[in-house]
Design an enzyme around this catalytic site. Sequence first.
Site, short mmCIF file in Angstrom:
data_model
loop_
_atom_site.label_atom_id
_atom_site.label_comp_id
_atom_site.label_asym_id
_atom_site.label_seq_id
_atom_site.Cartn_x
_atom_site.Cartn_y
_atom_site.Cartn_z
N CYS A 56 48.07 -27.39 31.67
CA CYS A 56 49.07 -27.72 32.68
C CYS A 56 49.20 -29.23 32.80
O CYS A 56 48.21 -29.93 32.98
CB CYS A 56 48.66 -27.12 34.03
SG CYS A 56 49.79 -27.53 35.38
N CYS A 59 47.97 -30.48 36.52
CA CYS A 59 46.57 -30.50 36.97
C CYS A 59 45.55 -30.48 35.85
O CYS A 59 44.36 -30.67 36.11
CB CYS A 59 46.32 -29.33 37.92
SG CYS A 59 46.25 -27.71 37.10
N CYS A 105 51.06 -21.98 37.07
CA CYS A 105 49.66 -22.33 36.85
C CYS A 105 48.84 -21.79 38.01
O CYS A 105 49.17 -22.03 39.18
CB CYS A 105 49.52 -23.85 36.76
SG CYS A 105 47.81 -24.43 36.72
N CYS A 108 47.23 -24.90 40.24
CA CYS A 108 48.01 -25.77 41.12
C CYS A 108 49.34 -25.17 41.56
O CYS A 108 50.08 -25.80 42.30
CB CYS A 108 48.25 -27.12 40.45
SG CYS A 108 49.36 -27.07 39.02
N HIS A 114 58.87 -18.56 32.35
CA HIS A 114 59.01 -17.13 32.65
C HIS A 114 58.37 -16.31 31.53
O HIS A 114 58.22 -16.78 30.41
CB HIS A 114 60.49 -16.75 32.79
CG HIS A 114 61.12 -17.34 34.00
ND1 HIS A 114 61.65 -18.61 34.00
CD2 HIS A 114 61.29 -16.85 35.26
CE1 HIS A 114 62.13 -18.88 35.21
NE2 HIS A 114 61.92 -17.83 35.99
N ASP A 122 57.30 -9.09 17.66
CA ASP A 122 56.24 -8.62 16.78
C ASP A 122 54.95 -9.39 17.10
O ASP A 122 54.50 -10.23 16.33
CB ASP A 122 56.65 -8.81 15.32
CG ASP A 122 55.66 -8.16 14.37
OD1 ASP A 122 54.91 -7.28 14.80
OD2 ASP A 122 55.65 -8.56 13.18
N ARG A 128 56.65 -12.37 25.78
CA ARG A 128 57.02 -13.74 25.42
C ARG A 128 56.91 -14.59 26.68
O ARG A 128 57.71 -14.49 27.60
CB ARG A 128 58.44 -13.82 24.88
CG ARG A 128 58.89 -15.26 24.64
CD ARG A 128 60.23 -15.35 23.93
NE ARG A 128 61.30 -14.62 24.58
CZ ARG A 128 62.22 -15.17 25.38
NH1 ARG A 128 62.18 -16.46 25.64
NH2 ARG A 128 63.16 -14.42 25.89
#
Length: 143
Positions: A56, A59, A105, A108, A114, A122, A128
């Site tokens: 992230c 943080c 995250c 934080c 998304h 696959d 995803r």
Amino acid sequence: MTNDASNGTEDFTELTDAQWRERLTPAEFQVLRQAGTERPFTGEYTDSTDVGVYACRACGAELFRSETKFESHCGWPSFFTPLAGEAVIERVDDSLGMRRTEVLCANCHSHLGHVFSGEGYDTPTDLRYCINSISLTMRPAEG
């Protein structure tokens, strides 16, 4: 400014918007703290094949391993699973007139992107995690 979640001394969920603005660039703040999205195919990690861990940017908490990154041709870095079950939080996002699952995250609560399922990828999870590059930093593998 990158922070270090590993030191365990700061509760990032208690920071005010003013404190976040001091730590992040305006573009980082817009995505990480205001749930914005960077333009597709513009992020520094979209086409990256470097080996390591993605953390992230707000943080420093570790989020995804490069081994779970795949090319989904969506315009953002895509991963099929987070680093650990507790690395991210998922919540319903009904913005833009559609229902999606937002990824944050866990350390934080910054917006990452998304997650999408059932799209026939696959991958081992058929998921995803579509993540903004600006939400991440890459820590290259040692050696």
